[in-house]
Design an enzyme around this catalytic site. Structure first.
Site, mmCIF file in Angstrom:
data_model
loop_
_atom_site.group_PDB
_atom_site.id
_atom_site.type_symbol
_atom_site.label_atom_id
_atom_site.label_comp_id
_atom_site.label_asym_id
_atom_site.label_seq_id
_atom_site.Cartn_x
_atom_site.Cartn_y
_atom_site.Cartn_z
ATOM 1 N N GLY A 237 1.081 -1.110 -0.124
ATOM 2 C CA GLY A 237 -0.004 -0.036 -0.003
ATOM 3 C C GLY A 237 0.935 1.130 0.104
ATOM 4 N N GLY A 242 4.919 7.284 2.912
ATOM 5 C CA GLY A 242 5.316 6.507 1.684
ATOM 6 C C GLY A 242 4.924 5.210 1.452
ATOM 7 N N GLU A 243 5.869 4.252 1.073
ATOM 8 C CA GLU A 243 5.370 2.990 0.516
ATOM 9 C C GLU A 243 5.316 1.873 1.364
ATOM 10 O OE1 GLU A 243 6.209 3.823 -4.303
ATOM 11 O OE2 GLU A 243 7.361 2.286 -3.383
ATOM 12 N N VAL A 244 4.503 0.594 2.051
ATOM 13 C CA VAL A 244 4.999 -0.678 2.909
ATOM 14 C C VAL A 244 4.834 -1.351 1.230
ATOM 15 C CG1 VAL A 244 4.310 -1.504 4.268
ATOM 16 C CG2 VAL A 244 3.264 0.911 4.765
ATOM 17 N N ASP A 350 -2.169 10.861 14.596
ATOM 18 C CA ASP A 350 -3.474 10.196 12.583
ATOM 19 C C ASP A 350 -3.083 8.414 13.370
ATOM 20 O OD1 ASP A 350 -3.538 9.914 10.589
ATOM 21 O OD2 ASP A 350 -2.081 8.980 9.719
ATOM 22 N N ARG A 354 -6.527 2.849 9.411
ATOM 23 C CA ARG A 354 -5.472 2.204 8.320
ATOM 24 C C ARG A 354 -4.215 2.341 8.934
ATOM 25 N NH1 ARG A 354 -6.792 7.325 8.303
ATOM 26 N NH2 ARG A 354 -5.793 9.549 8.403
ATOM 27 N N ASN A 355 -4.154 2.880 10.363
ATOM 28 C CA ASN A 355 -2.861 2.703 10.791
ATOM 29 C C ASN A 355 -3.407 1.444 11.396
ATOM 30 O OD1 ASN A 355 -1.008 4.657 9.076
ATOM 31 N ND2 ASN A 355 -2.410 6.589 10.731
ATOM 32 N N ASP A 368 2.902 2.876 13.102
ATOM 33 C CA ASP A 368 2.341 4.746 12.383
ATOM 34 C C ASP A 368 2.921 5.958 13.880
ATOM 35 O OD1 ASP A 368 3.472 3.861 9.931
ATOM 36 O OD2 ASP A 368 1.823 4.484 9.355
#
Length: 492
Positions: A237, A242-244, A350, A354-355, A368
């Site tokens: 994702g 950034g990208e994971v 955050d 999603r986290n 995160d």
């Protein structure tokens, strides 16, 4: 019986985990949490009670274990080396309470050799590394070192700097154990050999003026690893940070790799936040495995949670089949992790579905935490950018950028809404600006049809306009776990 064995033989934890894989600690009630079965990263090896003296080593530096298979040691600890495995050794600690585990091989040195403590002896470096070291300041003409031979085990090499050139001389071992550079001129040990060639230096083409001064590493940190150890396999994702990617560490350990461009970061905050990631350890937080911070891009390497993020999981077929009891369990797990961050005075900034990452047995862990602090203001902003998660953000953050533990509590209320709507986006149909305006006028999200009134009451507490009136995460955890136990008992 099990608790007694675990308490008094902690150094065999990975064995007890195989015998009793799903045990809940006696001093911490389950409260309905779903605990994953431990997975061994490396093969088990029983300690051998009879070890030769040649296996005795000393720890050169402090090392903090990052998993159950690793061993924490302090500088000077005495160790028995049982096995070498790549860049790691399996060691049994002899100092203090006995324990068994892996530590980096370059963190130990053999202590039964007279050479190990000598300033001119450099264990485990190659010919090229010796050459680079001798040619680097503050070393100069006449600097020298002795290292292990790369081609002949048990023998050595003498490396000497002569102005801008480095020469290497093989130190052979004779049948009687004598050490020599020139045949017919043996010495009983390295110290006497060096004494001779310090006087008769023309044989080695340069005077032996001073032992090589070791280069101070930029990062003497077991968390810092070269990117070459990691293979990127599948992109999972992309988000604000950034990208994971799903990847492999040393072709062996499945990991998640977050790739961040340093151009998007506040460099002055990076070191502090990474130190936070290293020191935080809790069963409901994603565990940091390693960092690649030398050069670009930055890698933050963590444990892999195979079911992905909670927002996507809840909207999947498997997620939509979860019962109310399961959803409350998720809420309890996140509150448990946030209580720990609250105790450590760490603001997430955050918190959202999603986290939160999901593993086997519905295990949920927070990811995160603190990373929002790393992003530059023009990347993570309320004005002119859609990157700030306005719909999860407390009004004092949206209006004044005032982050606190209480603003995390507001975000937790939004996360509860996501959980009980099976991943629905909050304030659907509203723009960010409309959301801020509606909240400032007192609007709050309505109760989801699948949400018990008692849980919706918790959401409203989290959304108090006055931040000081919002509950603590400790109070939220206790309240939600009480609801969970009551519902669980009623269904039993």
């Amino acid at each position: 019986m099990e608790q007694h064995v675990r308490k008094h033989l902690t150094f065999l934890t990975f064995i007890w985990n195989k015998l009793w894989p799903n045990t809940v600690s006696a001093d911490r009630p389950s409260q309905g949490y779903f605990d994953p079965e431990p997975v061994a990263l490396r093969p088990d090896l029983e300690p051998n009670p009879v070890l030769p003296s040649s296996s005795l080593f000393s720890a050169l530096y402090d090392f903090r274990a990052r998993s159950a298979e690793e061993l924490s040691v302090s500088q000077g600890d005495k160790l028995c080396i049982l096995k070498e495995e790549g860049e790691y050794v399996l060691a049994r600690r002899l100092t203090g309470e006995p324990a068994l585990g892996y530590i980096p091989a370059n963190y130990v040195t053999r202590i039964n050799e007279e050479t190990s403590q000598q300033p001119w002896y450099f264990r485990g470096i190659s010919r090229n590394e010796a050459q680079q070291l001798l040619l680097s300041p503050p070393n100069q003409h006449g600097s020298f070192l002795i290292r292990d031979s790369e081609s002949s085990q048990g023998e050595y090499s003498l490396s000497v700097r002569n102005h801008a050139k480095v020469s290497h001389f093989r130190i052979c071992k004779g049948p009687d154990g004598g050490l020599y550079i020139q045949k017919g001129c043996p010495f009983p040990n390295l110290e006497e050999l060096l004494t001779f060639y310090t006087v008769n230096w023309k044989v080695v083409q340069s005077p032996l003026l001073q032992p090589c001064i070791p280069k101070t590493p930029l990062v003497r940190d077991a968390w810092e690893r070269p990117r070459s150890e990691f293979i990127l396999r599948r992109k999972l994702g992309e988000g604000y940070f950034g990208e994971v990617w799903e990847g492999l560490w040393k072709n062996m350990v499945p990991v998640a790799i977050k790739i961040i461009k340093q151009a998007d970061m506040k460099a002055e905050d990076f070191t502090k936040e990474i130190q936070n990631l290293k020191r935080l350890k809790h069963e409901r937080l994603i565990q940091l495995h390693a960092v690649c911070s030398v050069g670009e891009p930055l890698y933050i390497v963590t444990e892999l949670m195979r079911k992905g993020n909670l927002q996507s999981y809840l909207s999947s077929l498997e997620g939509r089949a979860l019962s109310t009891l399961h959803l409350i369990s998720i809420a309890c797990q996140v509150a448990d992790g946030m209580t720990y961050l609250e105790e450590q005075h760490i603001v997430h900034r955050d918190l959202a579905a999603r986290n939160i990452l999901v593993g086997d047995n519905l295990t949920c862990k927070i990811a995160d935490f603190g990373l929002a602090r790393l992003l530059k203001d023009d990347i993570y902003s309320t004005s002119g950018s859609t990157k700030i998660p306005v719909k999860w953000t407390a009004p004092e953050v949206a209006n004044y950028r005032t982050y606190s533990l209480k603003s995390d509590v507001w975000s937790y209320g939004i996360l509860l809404y996501e959980v009980f709507t099976y991943g629905q986006t909050p304030y659907e149909g509203m723009t960010n600006q409309e959301t801020i305006q509606q909240i400032s006028m007192g609007y709050r999200l309505p109760r989801p049809s699948t949400c018990p009134p008692e849980i919706y009451g918790v959401m409203l507490e989290c959304w108090k306009g006055n931040a000081e009136e919002r509950p603590t995460f400790l109070a939220l955890r206790e309240k939600l776990c009480s609801i969970y136990r009551r519902l669980h008992n009623s269904l039993s």
